[in-house]
Design an enzyme around this catalytic site. Structure first.
Site, PDB file in Angstrom:
ATOM      1  N   LYS A 100      59.345  23.883  76.976  1.00 23.97           N
ATOM      2  CA  LYS A 100      59.925  23.018  75.945  1.00 23.97           C
ATOM      3  C   LYS A 100      59.452  21.588  76.190  1.00 23.97           C
ATOM      4  CE  LYS A 100      64.153  25.598  74.901  1.00 23.97           C
ATOM      5  NZ  LYS A 100      63.708  26.842  75.574  1.00 23.97           N
ATOM      6  N   ASP A 134      57.342  26.170  73.477  1.00 22.94           N
ATOM      7  CA  ASP A 134      58.529  26.537  72.704  1.00 22.94           C
ATOM      8  C   ASP A 134      58.750  25.527  71.581  1.00 22.94           C
ATOM      9  OD1 ASP A 134      59.473  28.898  73.821  1.00 22.94           O
ATOM     10  OD2 ASP A 134      60.519  27.866  75.432  1.00 22.94           O
ATOM     11  N   GLN A 163      59.226  29.048  63.586  1.00 19.90           N
ATOM     12  CA  GLN A 163      60.569  29.553  63.315  1.00 19.90           C
ATOM     13  C   GLN A 163      60.716  29.902  61.836  1.00 19.90           C
ATOM     14  OE1 GLN A 163      62.029  25.819  64.896  1.00 19.90           O
ATOM     15  NE2 GLN A 163      63.129  26.898  66.508  1.00 19.90           N
ATOM     16  N   ARG A 184      53.782  32.738  68.381  1.00 20.11           N
ATOM     17  CA  ARG A 184      55.033  33.490  68.448  1.00 20.11           C
ATOM     18  C   ARG A 184      55.869  33.169  67.203  1.00 20.11           C
ATOM     19  NH1 ARG A 184      58.625  31.331  72.919  1.00 20.11           N
ATOM     20  NH2 ARG A 184      57.180  32.400  74.311  1.00 20.11           N
ATOM     21  N   LYS A 187      63.042  33.836  64.601  1.00 19.94           N
ATOM     22  CA  LYS A 187      63.894  33.433  63.493  1.00 19.94           C
ATOM     23  C   LYS A 187      64.309  31.976  63.611  1.00 19.94           C
ATOM     24  CE  LYS A 187      65.950  37.886  62.199  1.00 19.94           C
ATOM     25  NZ  LYS A 187      67.229  38.604  61.929  1.00 19.94           N
ATOM     26  N   THR A 226      61.621  39.292  67.977  1.00 17.03           N
ATOM     27  CA  THR A 226      62.789  39.711  67.208  1.00 17.03           C
ATOM     28  C   THR A 226      63.439  40.907  67.882  1.00 17.03           C
ATOM     29  OG1 THR A 226      63.601  40.448  65.040  1.00 17.03           O
ATOM     30  CG2 THR A 226      61.428  41.234  65.701  1.00 17.03           C
TER      31      THR A 226
END
Length: 308
Positions: A100, A134, A163, A184, A187, A226
């Site tokens: 992150k 991330d 996302q 990647r 959701k 997911t």
């Protein structure tokens, strides 16, 4: 937004609840279902156990929203130590790291975050593995994608996260679905305004499918994060229809969530990567995981009240 999800996300920022959960005697046992532990040794031990089962891993040293250069440096050092450990134990081919940017100084200065992320990427390359950046709340999306672009000039394998609940993501998928691009798709787990994110879960699912189609049609390497059984089946079916062979994409799931499904998919020949968090700053991570799947809350609350 689901009312329980809103409540859980509010709890994530409540210091009183944070202290209650952190000091409850049962917390350590409960948290270990979702978090590998607090040390590098803990993370490597869990990684070994997963790799031995035929799974791959991405490791997240927990921490975010750092506004102190010293803490940002501590996070960098933790990743460097982890990468050396993975290399030493022969795990680097099966385990990478997720970073992150807010944990390595993004809130202080984007240039600092880039410099720190580049140091982690350099170590990852030296150790024979990769790094995925991330994605966090929508206010950092553009900054994160700028840093990604800079990193990819030297480390083209640096992974992105997009996302599906953000309205912009289908366009971002189209831009990033290029040769060699690791993306990647998840959701999303942050509380976002309806102006930038789909508030309805069905709309988020539909966005996920549209984004998955875009990534599967592209030339990159999609990574589908997911736990939703319907979405797993849809991705599997769309991959077959588009002649995407196992190994040209992967499934990703969180540590502690649907472990039997992880093994089932791996048994079908798919690459399955388990997102393994570790470190002392587990509270915010845990709250977002509960918010993503409120059914997890029942497990956590039962554990809190059933043991002393």
């Amino acid at each position: 937004m689901h009312p329980l999800r809103s409540l859980i996300l509010a709890a994530a920022g409540n210091d009183v609840i944070r202290r209650l959960v952190a000091t409850a005697p049962v917390s350590r046992d409960v948290v270990r279902r979702f978090v590998a532990g607090e040390t590098t040794a803990d993370a490597i031990e869990v990684t070994k156990s997963l790799v031995d089962k035929g799974l791959t891993v991405t490791l997240d040293y927990l921490g975010e929203d750092t506004t102190d250069t010293g803490l940002a440096e501590q996070t960098v050092q933790a990743y460097l130590e982890l990468l050396d450990g993975l290399h030493r134990d022969g795990l680097a081919k099966s385990a990478e790291v997720s970073v992150k940017l807010s944990a390595v100084g993004q809130a202080l200065d984007e240039g600092l975050a880039l410099e720190n992320a580049a140091r982690i990427c350099a170590k990852a390359q030296e150790c024979g593995t990769t790094v995925t950046l991330d994605m966090e709340d929508h206010t950092t999306t553009d900054s994160t994608l700028r840093v990604l672009a800079e990193l990819r000039a030297t480390y083209p394998w640096a992974g992105a996260v997009l996302q599906a609940y953000l309205r912009r993501t289908e366009d971002d998928c189209a831009r990033l679905a290029t040769d060699g691009s690791r993306v990647r798709l998840c959701k999303g787990a942050y509380a976002e305004p309806a102006t930038v994110a789909f508030p309805d879960t069905h709309d988020v699912d539909r966005s996920y499918v549209r984004c998955a189609n875009t990534l599967l049609r592209g030339d990159g390497y999609p990574m589908f994060a997911t736990h939703d059984p319907r979405l797993v089946e849809i991705v599997h079916a769309r991959a077959e229809a588009l002649d995407r062979k196992p190994g040209s994409f992967e499934f990703q799931m969180l540590y502690g969530i649907r472990p039997d499904e992880q093994l089932r998919l791996a048994g079908l020949g798919h690459t399955v990567r388990v997102y393994v968090p570790y470190g002392v700053q587990w509270y915010g991570y845990l709250m977002r995981r509960l918010a993503e799947r409120p059914a997890n809350t029942a497990f956590f609350l039962r554990a809190l009240v059933s043991r002393k």
